[in-house]
Design a protein around this motif. Structure first.
Motif, PDB file in Angstrom:
ATOM      1  N   VAL A 671       0.845  -1.194   0.000  1.00 24.37           N
ATOM      2  CA  VAL A 671       0.000   0.000   0.000  1.00 24.37           C
ATOM      3  C   VAL A 671       0.884   1.249   0.000  1.00 24.37           C
ATOM      4  CG1 VAL A 671      -1.726   1.305   1.308  1.00 24.37           C
ATOM      5  CG2 VAL A 671      -1.870  -1.192   1.201  1.00 24.37           C
ATOM      6  N   VAL A 672       2.005   1.177   0.726  1.00 31.89           N
ATOM      7  CA  VAL A 672       2.939   2.299   0.788  1.00 31.89           C
ATOM      8  C   VAL A 672       3.841   2.339  -0.439  1.00 31.89           C
ATOM      9  CG1 VAL A 672       4.882   3.276   2.090  1.00 31.89           C
ATOM     10  CG2 VAL A 672       2.901   2.353   3.312  1.00 31.89           C
ATOM     11  N   GLN A 673       4.311   1.188  -0.873  1.00 28.20           N
ATOM     12  CA  GLN A 673       5.283   1.169  -1.955  1.00 28.20           C
ATOM     13  C   GLN A 673       4.672   1.437  -3.326  1.00 28.20           C
ATOM     14  OE1 GLN A 673       8.584   1.109  -1.508  1.00 28.20           O
ATOM     15  NE2 GLN A 673       8.087   1.148   0.680  1.00 28.20           N
ATOM     16  N   LEU A 683       9.571   9.118   2.976  1.00 28.60           N
ATOM     17  CA  LEU A 683      10.300   8.872   4.216  1.00 28.60           C
ATOM     18  C   LEU A 683      11.532   8.008   3.980  1.00 28.60           C
ATOM     19  CD1 LEU A 683       7.332   8.278   6.695  1.00 28.60           C
ATOM     20  CD2 LEU A 683       8.785  10.306   6.516  1.00 28.60           C
ATOM     21  N   GLY A 684      11.628   7.382   2.798  1.00 30.46           N
ATOM     22  CA  GLY A 684      12.818   6.618   2.445  1.00 30.46           C
ATOM     23  C   GLY A 684      13.011   5.364   3.259  1.00 30.46           C
ATOM     24  N   ARG A 685      11.937   4.705   3.650  1.00 27.96           N
ATOM     25  CA  ARG A 685      12.018   3.496   4.456  1.00 27.96           C
ATOM     26  C   ARG A 685      11.314   2.355   3.732  1.00 27.96           C
ATOM     27  NH1 ARG A 685      13.202   4.886   9.947  1.00 27.96           N
ATOM     28  NH2 ARG A 685      12.580   2.767  10.523  1.00 27.96           N
ATOM     29  N   ASN A 686      11.744   1.141   4.023  1.00 27.87           N
ATOM     30  CA  ASN A 686      11.107  -0.022   3.408  1.00 27.87           C
ATOM     31  C   ASN A 686      10.326  -0.855   4.414  1.00 27.87           C
ATOM     32  OD1 ASN A 686      13.149  -1.163   4.894  1.00 27.87           O
ATOM     33  ND2 ASN A 686      13.915  -2.491   3.257  1.00 27.87           N
ATOM     34  N   ASP A 687      10.181  -0.330   5.646  1.00 28.81           N
ATOM     35  CA  ASP A 687       9.509  -1.107   6.691  1.00 28.81           C
ATOM     36  C   ASP A 687       8.160  -0.524   7.071  1.00 28.81           C
ATOM     37  OD1 ASP A 687      10.528   1.166   7.879  1.00 28.81           O
ATOM     38  OD2 ASP A 687      11.070   0.173   9.763  1.00 28.81           O
ATOM     39  N   LEU A 688       7.613   0.362   6.252  1.00 31.97           N
ATOM     40  CA  LEU A 688       6.333   1.001   6.569  1.00 31.97           C
ATOM     41  C   LEU A 688       5.191   0.289   5.872  1.00 31.97           C
ATOM     42  CD1 LEU A 688       7.358   4.764   6.309  1.00 31.97           C
ATOM     43  CD2 LEU A 688       7.291   3.307   8.354  1.00 31.97           C
ATOM     44  N   ALA A 689       4.112   0.114   6.599  1.00 33.64           N
ATOM     45  CA  ALA A 689       2.926  -0.549   6.055  1.00 33.64           C
ATOM     46  C   ALA A 689       1.705   0.182   6.580  1.00 33.64           C
ATOM     47  CB  ALA A 689       2.893  -2.022   6.474  1.00 33.64           C
ATOM     48  N   GLY A 690       0.583   0.018   5.899  1.00 34.70           N
ATOM     49  CA  GLY A 690      -0.618   0.672   6.391  1.00 34.70           C
ATOM     50  C   GLY A 690      -1.734   0.674   5.381  1.00 34.70           C
ATOM     51  N   LYS A 691      -2.792   1.410   5.708  1.00 31.59           N
ATOM     52  CA  LYS A 691      -3.957   1.444   4.838  1.00 31.59           C
ATOM     53  C   LYS A 691      -4.658   2.790   4.967  1.00 31.59           C
ATOM     54  CE  LYS A 691      -6.885  -0.221   1.920  1.00 31.59           C
ATOM     55  NZ  LYS A 691      -7.225   1.174   1.533  1.00 31.59           N
ATOM     56  N   THR A 692      -4.967   3.368   3.800  1.00 25.38           N
ATOM     57  CA  THR A 692      -5.785   4.575   3.761  1.00 25.38           C
ATOM     58  C   THR A 692      -7.245   4.209   3.994  1.00 25.38           C
ATOM     59  OG1 THR A 692      -5.933   4.314   1.374  1.00 25.38           O
ATOM     60  CG2 THR A 692      -4.264   5.836   2.205  1.00 25.38           C
ATOM     61  N   GLY A 693      -8.021   5.217   4.360  1.00 22.33           N
ATOM     62  CA  GLY A 693      -9.454   4.999   4.554  1.00 22.33           C
ATOM     63  C   GLY A 693     -10.232   6.256   4.228  1.00 22.33           C
ATOM     64  N   THR A 694     -11.287   6.097   3.435  1.00 24.02           N
ATOM     65  CA  THR A 694     -12.169   7.216   3.090  1.00 24.02           C
ATOM     66  C   THR A 694     -13.592   6.701   3.107  1.00 24.02           C
ATOM     67  OG1 THR A 694     -10.444   7.998   1.564  1.00 24.02           O
ATOM     68  CG2 THR A 694     -12.609   9.078   1.445  1.00 24.02           C
ATOM     69  N   ALA A 701     -11.568  10.806   6.796  1.00 27.40           N
ATOM     70  CA  ALA A 701     -10.322  10.456   6.112  1.00 27.40           C
ATOM     71  C   ALA A 701      -9.358   9.868   7.142  1.00 27.40           C
ATOM     72  CB  ALA A 701      -9.715  11.683   5.448  1.00 27.40           C
ATOM     73  N   TRP A 702      -8.752   8.718   6.792  1.00 30.08           N
ATOM     74  CA  TRP A 702      -7.896   7.991   7.726  1.00 30.08           C
ATOM     75  C   TRP A 702      -6.587   7.581   7.056  1.00 30.08           C
ATOM     76  CZ3 TRP A 702      -9.631   6.049  12.683  1.00 30.08           C
ATOM     77  CH2 TRP A 702     -10.994   6.233  12.957  1.00 30.08           C
ATOM     78  N   PHE A 703      -5.570   7.416   7.896  1.00 32.70           N
ATOM     79  CA  PHE A 703      -4.459   6.550   7.531  1.00 32.70           C
ATOM     80  C   PHE A 703      -4.003   5.829   8.783  1.00 32.70           C
ATOM     81  CE2 PHE A 703      -0.114   5.182   6.708  1.00 32.70           C
ATOM     82  CZ  PHE A 703      -0.356   4.434   5.567  1.00 32.70           C
ATOM     83  N   CYS A 704      -3.956   4.508   8.680  1.00 29.99           N
ATOM     84  CA  CYS A 704      -3.510   3.652   9.780  1.00 29.99           C
ATOM     85  C   CYS A 704      -2.244   2.952   9.312  1.00 29.99           C
ATOM     86  CB  CYS A 704      -4.576   2.619  10.145  1.00 29.99           C
ATOM     87  SG  CYS A 704      -6.205   3.313  10.502  1.00 29.99           S
ATOM     88  N   GLY A 705      -1.116   3.287   9.907  1.00 36.27           N
ATOM     89  CA  GLY A 705       0.151   2.726   9.442  1.00 36.27           C
ATOM     90  C   GLY A 705       1.049   2.306  10.583  1.00 36.27           C
ATOM     91  N   PHE A 706       2.098   1.552  10.231  1.00 36.48           N
ATOM     92  CA  PHE A 706       2.949   1.005  11.286  1.00 36.48           C
ATOM     93  C   PHE A 706       4.277   0.508  10.742  1.00 36.48           C
ATOM     94  CE2 PHE A 706       0.408  -2.429   9.529  1.00 36.48           C
ATOM     95  CZ  PHE A 706       1.300  -3.485   9.393  1.00 36.48           C
ATOM     96  N   ASN A 707       5.204   0.308  11.667  1.00 39.38           N
ATOM     97  CA  ASN A 707       6.346  -0.573  11.480  1.00 39.38           C
ATOM     98  C   ASN A 707       6.472  -1.367  12.775  1.00 39.38           C
ATOM     99  OD1 ASN A 707       7.606   1.101  13.345  1.00 39.38           O
ATOM    100  ND2 ASN A 707       9.429   1.461  12.097  1.00 39.38           N
ATOM    101  N   ALA A 708       7.601  -2.012  13.002  1.00 41.91           N
ATOM    102  CA  ALA A 708       7.711  -2.871  14.184  1.00 41.91           C
ATOM    103  C   ALA A 708       7.753  -2.077  15.488  1.00 41.91           C
ATOM    104  CB  ALA A 708       8.960  -3.748  14.070  1.00 41.91           C
TER     105      ALA A 708
END
Length: 822
Positions: A671-673, A683-694, A701-708
């Motif tokens: 979703v991020v890539q 942000l230049g990272r490969n460990d970010l994940a998440g999901k937009t919401g509308t 409007a939402w964004f729920c994202g994370f890494n470890a």
């Protein structure tokens, strides 16, 4: 001689009778005197204080401000200032200064008026702790007796310390520590001699000699204290003259808050009052929360910037108020005169979210002249403002808002702004144990105390889809499963009959792999996945993430996030993916303790404990058991105190498999890539994940994202449930807030991608069919699967429906990049 004898006998009898009378008076008034033994254990009224995890003060509540100090912490010049002002014979008399009492009695005999003098510091302490302020002979006698009793039971240093911590010094300041903060915003050792003398002059009449309420009287009283210090040789002539020449610098200061986290402080305050009652406001309870200063500051800044940016996109609504026609009355007035005229007009308007109130003095096509209480007259370039044709909107006397920014030359630059009507929230938690790391519940707490991060119940829209997809992976679907993204009509009584869902773009893309459907947020794919996995099956499954079943609709709209949840609840749900499949409960209060350091509550939340963690726990528990055996063999006295019981937080419950969590995280990284959140690639990272919401009509409007390390959820919407406007989707309205926050929170933290666990396998597939690719297939690509759930000879393919035309089957890469860009 006989006369002398009789006089002597008479005098002796009178003396005996007087002594008996005095003894009787002492005995009478001593019967109900309070015990002063309790002074050593007395608890001063210290306010409730709330701290961050890194010891930053975020809230203080209580009618009295107090900073209790030990005798060793009190500067010697301040002690001498109080002795000079109140009781220079304090270390010589036994609690009662008979010389002072005789002077007061002489004045009473001559004038018939009760003098204020005669009370020692010990007597003042006795009165303040045990007696009323009533002026009567009875109270005075009790005061003297109590003072003598205190001197027998306490040292001089103890008495002086109690007095200096107890005495009222005006403006809610009780004690010298609080007074230093209230009047000068400093710690006691940082005060000048003149400032110490000013504080020492307050006990005589805190309201009359107050440097805020009566600066001239306060100056006279301060100079009197300095003169007494010189007379008593506490200071020399040079120090006296320097202090005498120092101007009044006192300025009323509120409780100094180190970190802006008002929504967190209010939550903690409410919990503490519910548990400990109103006594918590005066008993010195200290609360340590889980938030940290760096991410908290980032959350507040990111939320405000994002809401202001949204507001700028939707134009200027005009001045906040019209405060009157200023006319030509201001011509030629200097700064002080402008303050006198305009200051009262702005008194009722305070800063909101860092936006300062200002009055428009003049406006034309090129410039806007404004006045603010903090910065005086400012001239703004109309061509550099974010709004157009301001000369047609503004006029003199208008109340506007100013936003400060740091210019390249180091100076502050100002631009026109307005308080956003839209609201938002951002909350971040540690996925390993649920500790809330940062929370911003709105644009400005003092403008609206409703904490949207915890209290707002809003539809999450497409940000809820990952939980549906996770259920699908457990029920026959894989990331390669091909779903037909085509128009369909559902006849669902729960939805009021026929339902024709659409994608956000209004287009349909034909056969679509599950992975693509998720990262491009295809609504039709999600609905068909829910239908295929089973409505009740999915509804029961998503409760594993902490969502209440009753708030999850029992219809196909569930796939589009039509339940209602708070941002904090959404953060708890996404933490399950971030930590590898464990359910953690978000919490905000880490520790509650008394002012003396006694721990009243220590959080011990269920925490993620995987294989390495469990091995460490087992080793420590084994060592503890072995030591206990040795103690029992040698006798408990042989190894007294050498064994401490190990206390571990309970292990968090695993609610989804590690394989499921890994596959879902991998899909959410897409979703991020390459999906709807690809703006986060900056942000230049490969460990970010998440999901937009509308949600429908861009209500939420939402964004729920994370890494470890961090789970963060951002939300934007109106409190009165109205549309955000055209193209204000999660990726445009909420994602930038998340990016700004994560850019700071993860600064210096290396990327960390969870290694592929056992139970997850890779295989080559045909992307058009989702089937395992044959050897030598030209367009084959790798996909990951939960072990034992690889596609077989025929996967969940699609069949075009009669009379349905689909565009771009399969979708082109260009279509994917354009989908949901905003």
């Amino acid at each position: 001689m006989r006369l002398i004898k009789y006089l002597f006998i008479f005098g002796l009898v009178c003396g005996v009778l007087a002594a008996i009378g005095v003894a009787g008076v002492v005995w009478h008034f001593s019967q109900d005197l309070p015990s002063t033994e309790g002074l050593r254990d007395v608890r001063l009224q210290v306010p409730l204080r709330i701290y961050s995890a890194d010891n930053q003060l975020i809230g203080e509540y209580g009618a009295e401000r107090r900073e209790p100090l030990a005798y060793q912490e009190i500067p010697d010049p301040l002690i001498k200032a109080f002795l000079a002002a109140e009781d220079d014979r304090f270390f010589k008399h036994p609690g009662v200064d008979y010389q002072g009492l005789l002077r007061a009695a002489w004045v009473l005999a001559l004038t018939g008026e009760k003098a204020q003098g005669g009370s020692t510091i010990t007597m003042q302490l006795a009165r303040n702790f045990f007696l009323s302020s009533e002026k009567s002979y009875v109270r005075k006698v009790r005061e003297i007796l109590l003072a003598l009793q205190m001197e027998r039971q306490l040292s001089k240093q103890e008495i002086l310390t109690f007095y200096l911590n107890k005495i009222f010094l005006g403006h809610r300041a009780y004690g010298i520590g609080a007074a230093a903060k209230v009047y000068y915003g400093k710690e006691l050792p940082d005060l000048s001699l003149a400032q110490m003398a000013m504080i020492a002059g307050l006990p005589k009449a805190p309201s009359r000699y107050n440097p805020i309420s009566g600066p001239q009287r306060a100056l006279l009283r301060r100079n009197y204290v300095l003169r007494r210090m010189r007379e008593l040789e506490y200071i020399d002539d040079a120090a006296y003259q320097t202090a005498l020449d120092e101007p009044i610098s006192a300025e009323l200061r509120r409780a100094t808050i180190d970190l802006e986290a008002h929504y967190v402080a209010e939550y903690a305050r409410g919990r503490i009052i519910n548990q400990f009652g109103l006594d918590a406001y005066t008993s010195g309870i200290e609360v340590v929360t889980t938030i940290h200063a760096k991410p908290q500051r980032a959350a507040v800044a990111a939320l405000r910037k994002n809401l202001i940016d949204y507001d700028l996109r939707h134009g200027y609504r005009g001045p906040e108020a019209q405060l009157g026609d200023l006319g030509q009355e201001l011509d030629g007035l200097d700064g002080a005169e402008l303050e006198t005229v305009l200051g009262p007009m702005l008194e009722e308007f305070s800063s909101v979210g860092g936006l300062e109130p200002a009055l428009v003095l003049a406006v034309d096509e090129s410039t806007i002249r404004v006045w603010s209480s903090d910065s005086g007259v400012l001239t703004l370039d109309a061509n550099e403002q974010p709004y157009e044709k301001l000369d047609q909107v503004l006029t003199h006397g208008d109340l506007v808002r100013l936003k400060a920014a740091d210019a390249e030359d180091g100076k502050t630059s100002w631009s026109l702004a307005q308080v956003p009507e839209v609201q938002g929230a951002l909350v971040s938690i540690d996925p390993q144990n649920g500790a809330v790391l940062a929370m911003a519940g709105g644009f400005d707490y003092f403008a609206s105390k409703f904490n949207r991060a915890m209290q707002a119940q809003r539809q999450p829209g497409s940000s809820f889809k990952p939980f549906v997809y996770s259920a699908a992976l457990e029920n026959g679907f894989t990331p390669a499963t091909v779903i037909n993204d085509a128009p369909v009509v559902f006849h669902d009584a729960a939805l009021g009959g026929a339902w024709r869902p659409q994608n956000y773009s209004g287009r349909f893309y034909g056969p679509t792999p599950l992975r693509t459907g998720l990262y491009n947020s295809r609504n039709l794919v999600a609905i068909r996945v829910l239908e295929g996995a089973g409505l009740d099956t999915v509804r029961n499954y998503v409760t594993r993430f902490g969502f209440e079943r009753d708030r999850i609709p029992r219809d196909l709209s569930m796939a589009l996030g039509t339940g209602v949840f708070s941002p904090l609840e959404m953060a708890g749900g996404f933490a399950v993916f971030a930590n590898g499949g464990y359910r953690v409960e978000p919490y905000l209060i880490e520790q509650v303790r008394t002012a003396e350091g006694e721990v009243l509550h220590q959080a011990l939340p269920p925490s993620v404990c995987e294989a390495a963690c469990q091995r460490e726990r087992d080793a420590e528990l084994k060592a503890q058991a072995e030591m206990t055996e040795v103690r029992e063999a040698l006798g408990t006295s042989a190894l007294q105190g050498e064994v401490q019981e190990m206390v571990f937080p309970p292990a968090a419950e695993r609610v989804i498999s590690e394989a499921n969590a890994y596959v879902m995280t991998d899909m959410l990284r897409d979703v991020v890539q390459r999906g709807t959140a690809r703006r986060a690639r900056q942000l230049g990272r490969n460990d970010l994940a998440g999901k937009t919401g509308t949600t429908n009509d861009q209500i939420d409007a939402w964004f729920c994202g994370f890494n470890a390390r961090h789970v963060a959820v951002s939300w934007v919407g109106f409190d009165d449930i109205k549309p955000l406007g055209s193209r204000e989707t999660g990726s445009r309205a909420a994602l930038p807030m998340w990016i700004d926050y994560m850019g700071v929170a993860l600064d210096g933290v290396p990327s960390q991608v969870r290694p592929q666990p056992a139970g997850v396998v890779s295989a080559r597939i045909d992307p058009e069919t989702g089937m395992l690719a044959s050897y030598g297939s030209a367009n084959a690509q790798f996909e990951i699967f939960i072990e034992g759930k690889l596609p077989e000879a025929a996967d969940y393919g699609y069949a075009a429906q009669d009379g349905v035309t689909v565009e771009g089957a399969p979708p082109s890469r260009e279509d994917e990049l354009l989908e949901d860009i905003f």
